[in-house]
Design a protein around this motif. Structure first.
Motif, short mmCIF file in Angstrom:
data_model
loop_
_atom_site.label_atom_id
_atom_site.label_comp_id
_atom_site.label_asym_id
_atom_site.label_seq_id
_atom_site.Cartn_x
_atom_site.Cartn_y
_atom_site.Cartn_z
N PHE A 73 0.83 -1.21 0.00
CA PHE A 73 0.00 0.00 0.00
C PHE A 73 0.86 1.26 0.00
N ALA A 74 2.03 1.19 0.63
CA ALA A 74 2.96 2.32 0.58
C ALA A 74 3.39 2.59 -0.86
N GLY A 75 3.66 1.53 -1.59
CA GLY A 75 4.02 1.68 -2.99
C GLY A 75 2.86 2.18 -3.82
N PHE A 76 1.66 1.70 -3.54
CA PHE A 76 0.46 2.15 -4.27
C PHE A 76 0.23 3.64 -4.07
N ILE A 77 0.40 4.12 -2.83
CA ILE A 77 0.25 5.54 -2.55
C ILE A 77 1.31 6.35 -3.29
N ALA A 78 2.54 5.81 -3.35
CA ALA A 78 3.61 6.50 -4.07
C ALA A 78 3.27 6.63 -5.55
N LEU A 79 2.74 5.56 -6.14
CA LEU A 79 2.36 5.62 -7.55
C LEU A 79 1.22 6.61 -7.76
N ALA A 80 0.27 6.61 -6.83
CA ALA A 80 -0.85 7.55 -6.93
C ALA A 80 -0.39 8.99 -6.81
N SER A 81 0.75 9.19 -6.13
CA SER A 81 1.33 10.53 -5.97
C SER A 81 2.34 10.85 -7.06
N SER A 82 2.35 10.03 -8.12
CA SER A 82 3.24 10.23 -9.28
C SER A 82 4.71 10.02 -8.94
N VAL A 83 4.99 9.25 -7.89
CA VAL A 83 6.38 8.87 -7.59
C VAL A 83 6.63 7.54 -8.28
N LEU A 84 7.17 7.61 -9.47
CA LEU A 84 7.34 6.41 -10.28
C LEU A 84 8.82 6.19 -10.55
N PRO A 141 4.77 7.07 10.62
CA PRO A 141 5.37 7.37 9.32
C PRO A 141 4.43 7.21 8.13
N GLN A 142 3.25 6.64 8.35
CA GLN A 142 2.30 6.55 7.24
C GLN A 142 1.72 7.93 6.91
N ALA A 143 1.93 8.89 7.80
CA ALA A 143 1.63 10.31 7.52
C ALA A 143 2.97 11.04 7.53
N PRO A 144 3.76 10.91 6.47
CA PRO A 144 5.17 11.33 6.50
C PRO A 144 5.41 12.78 6.86
N GLN A 145 4.65 13.69 6.27
CA GLN A 145 4.93 15.11 6.50
C GLN A 145 4.68 15.53 7.95
#
Length: 241
Positions: A73-84, A141-145
């Motif tokens: 899910f961490a990776g899925f969120i990264a992809l959804a945030s355009s971190v590819l 850390p699931q809410a990084p900022q």
């Protein structure tokens, strides 16, 4: 083993490894903590696999399953945030493979019952504290900022924050089933896993403070990991008594 292959560079070469993977490398202490957690998985699973017995390592396998699911899910969120980038895709692929394989193993061996509760009360108290700590450092850390701002870091590499948190959250899941069992044979290998994690995390925190980066997180980890390293060592030496 994937956890050791990823944990070693994250712990010992945090900044260059993060940059090699396409990240900023701004918060190496966060990556070191993730690496420490991953190495705990690797060491414990290697010991368990060598013994080739399911019962002593079943809680470690469950922790690995939970970690891999949250990491996906961490990776899925990264992809959804355009971190590819390749690192995110590789971790997602690894997570799917590990979640599928460990999930099948857990389901195939469901129904195993723990032996009688035979550990001391102070051991259960340590497990409660360790489980709460792992849950906090797994979910935060699931809410990084917000987490980074509170703890004194930049929070640039959100995926690595979430991945490190996912690794910690697996320990929380393991703690829950340990508390349901409280049978020494079930607790031995999970405590080895926790000892590796906390010992390495304590060292990373001490070096962070010595280097002049005395953040809130470094202090909290030094205190918590130092305490758990000592307490878990005593648990193992006294065999839960």
């Amino acid at each position: 083993m994937g956890s050791i292959a990823l944990g070693l560079p994250l712990y010992f070469f945090a900044r260059p490894f993060a940059r090699f993977g396409g990240f900023s490398g701004d918060d190496p202490f966060i990556y070191e903590l993730g690496g420490a957690a991953l190495l705990g998985y690797g060491v414990a699973l290697a010991i368990g696999a060598r013994r080739a017995e399911w019962e002593p390592m079943r809680f470690n396998v469950l922790a690995t399953y939970v970690f891999s699911v949250v990491a996906f899910f961490a990776g899925f969120i990264a992809l959804a945030s355009s971190v590819l980038n390749g690192a995110v895709m590789l971790v997602m692929l690894w997570s799917v493979i590990v979640a599928y394989s460990t999930g099948r193993v857990v389901v195939a061996h469901r129904g195993v019952r723990a032996g009688p509760r035979d550990v001391a009360g102070w051991v259960a108290a340590v497990l409660v504290l360790a489980t709460i700590s792992a849950a906090v450092f797994g979910l935060g850390p699931q809410a990084p900022q917000p987490f980074a701002a509170l703890m004194g870091y930049r929070g640039s590499d959100e995926f690595l924050y979430r991945l490190s948190g996912a690794a910690c959250f697996g320990y929380a899941a393991m703690g829950v089933v340990e508390l349901r069992s409280l049978h020494w044979d079930d607790l031995r290998l999970p405590n080895v896993m926790a000892l590796v994690f906390n010992g390495l995390a304590f060292l990373a925190a001490v070096f962070e403070i010595i280097a002049g980066r005395m953040t809130l997180l470094a202090v909290l980890v030094a205190l918590a990991a130092g305490f758990f390293t000592f307490a878990i060592t005593m648990i193992l030496v006294r065999r839960g008594r």
